[in-house]
Design a protein around this motif. Structure first.
Motif, short mmCIF file in Angstrom:
data_model
loop_
_atom_site.label_atom_id
_atom_site.label_comp_id
_atom_site.label_asym_id
_atom_site.label_seq_id
_atom_site.Cartn_x
_atom_site.Cartn_y
_atom_site.Cartn_z
N GLY A 1 -7.17 7.68 -2.48
CA GLY A 1 -6.03 6.82 -2.78
C GLY A 1 -6.45 5.53 -3.45
O GLY A 1 -5.73 5.01 -4.32
N ASP A 2 -7.64 5.01 -3.09
CA ASP A 2 -8.12 3.78 -3.70
C ASP A 2 -8.45 3.99 -5.18
O ASP A 2 -8.15 3.13 -6.02
N TYR B 1 -8.10 0.45 -6.64
CA TYR B 1 -8.64 -0.47 -5.64
C TYR B 1 -10.16 -0.42 -5.75
O TYR B 1 -10.78 0.61 -5.51
N LYS C 1 -0.50 4.01 -2.30
CA LYS C 1 -1.81 4.49 -1.85
C LYS C 1 -1.68 5.35 -0.60
O LYS C 1 -2.36 6.38 -0.46
N ASN D 1 -10.44 6.41 2.78
CA ASN D 1 -9.29 6.33 1.86
C ASN D 1 -9.70 6.32 0.38
O ASN D 1 -8.94 5.85 -0.46
N ASP E 1 0.81 -1.23 0.00
CA ASP E 1 0.00 0.00 0.00
C ASP E 1 0.84 1.28 0.00
O ASP E 1 0.30 2.36 0.24
N ASN F 1 -5.24 4.26 -7.24
CA ASN F 1 -4.48 3.02 -7.38
C ASN F 1 -5.34 1.83 -7.81
O ASN F 1 -4.93 0.68 -7.68
#
Length: 305
Positions: free
Chosen positions: A198-199, A204, A80, A195, A77, A202
């Motif tokens: 960031g997810d 996610y 992220k 989050n 991570d 990246n």
């Protein structure tokens, strides 16, 4: 005055402490010991539980496995976290990715080694546990629902290590585990809301990313209401002593939590909700003593299941 080399070493130690979330380790160890004394082995004297070498190894292996799990999770991570936790990420990056991996493998080898002191079954359990944590960090956490369910399951698995050791299948244990599982599952989805930037960056595919924040909130609401089921059994069916006070207060806090949830739409607000859940989990650890406070005086829990 400390030399520059000494300061750098101290900073790296602080960094590794941050990576493994060292503040969580004592809480997990305490939770396992209190669970053993008051829930899993109530017929044994508290002192004999505390002095049980095999139990000590299981608790040590559990906490070390969790620490290594944080390391591998941090490893995957890292990009992220630059977005979601920039300040913490700066500290964590004082230790190189190579060093983190080296520490990760050393810890896991040590866990497998000490588990042999208990039994081959313990070695098998922790080997599977280590693999599942790696698989979750590497693959599963990027997927909605299954990632949240896996993370929550991994959080409660250390208690099943003790359950396997004592071989006491009290139904009350599963009610406790269900309540804890639901709290952690709710917290995992809150973390996804927290989050989300960031997810997305990246790739996610978490619940808020794939289905939207409103769907995530509806899911959290359903899970929060579902906590009533294990609480009912724990308070009305099983004997949890004075710990019923904790469960009643928890329901009140969760009602307040839901009220705040539907008013939240920013990261600071989601962090606040995350902290409320963390408080419930940690306070629940200490409140295990309320099941039978007399054990602190007489040294034996007289719990009637």
């Amino acid at each position: 005055m400390l030399s520059r080399k000494t300061k750098l070493t101290l900073l790296k130690i602080l960094s590794m402490f941050s990576v493994v979330r060292g503040y969580n380790i004592p809480v997990m160890a305490l939770a396992q010991y209190l669970s053993a004394i008051f829930i899993l082995a109530p017929e044994k004297r508290a002192l004999s539980v505390l002095l049980d070498f095999n139990l000590f190894i299981i608790v040590l292996a559990s906490t070390l496995t969790i620490a290594s799990g944080y390391i591998i999770n941090n490893f995957y991570d890292s990009k992220k976290d630059l977005i979601n936790r920039p300040n913490k990420s700066k500290i964590d990056r004082l230790v190189s990715q190579k060093t983190k991996l080296q520490v990760y493998f050393v810890i896991n080898f040590f866990v497998a080694l000490i588990a042999f002191f208990v039994s081959f079954r313990a070695v098998l359990f922790f080997s599977v546990y280590i693999f599942l944590i790696w698989f979750y960090s590497h693959k599963l956490k990027k997927y909605p629902i299954i990632g949240n369910l896996t993370a929550s399951l991994l959080a409660v698995l250390p208690f099943f290590a003790i359950l396997l050791y004592y071989k006491n299948l009290y139904p009350q244990i599963f009610a406790h585990a269900s309540f804890l599982f639901l709290l952690i599952l709710i917290r995992e989805i809150i973390k996804d809301l927290e989050n989300i930037k960031g997810d997305i960056a990246n790739d996610y595919q978490t619940i808020p990313v794939k289905y939207g924040e409103e769907f995530a909130k509806k899911t959290i609401t359903f899970l929060t209401i579902s906590t009533i089921i294990p609480v009912y059994f724990l308070v009305e069916v099983y004997n949890v002593g004075y710990m019923d006070i904790y469960f009643y207060l928890s329901l009140m806090v969760l009602i307040f939590f839901l009220f705040l949830l539907w008013k939240s739409n920013s990261k600071p607000q989601y962090i606040q909700l995350h902290n409320i859940l963390k408080f419930l989990v940690v306070s629940g650890v200490f409140c295990i003593v309320l099941i039978n406070p007399e054990v602190l005086i007489h040294g034996r829990a007289m719990l009637r299941i």
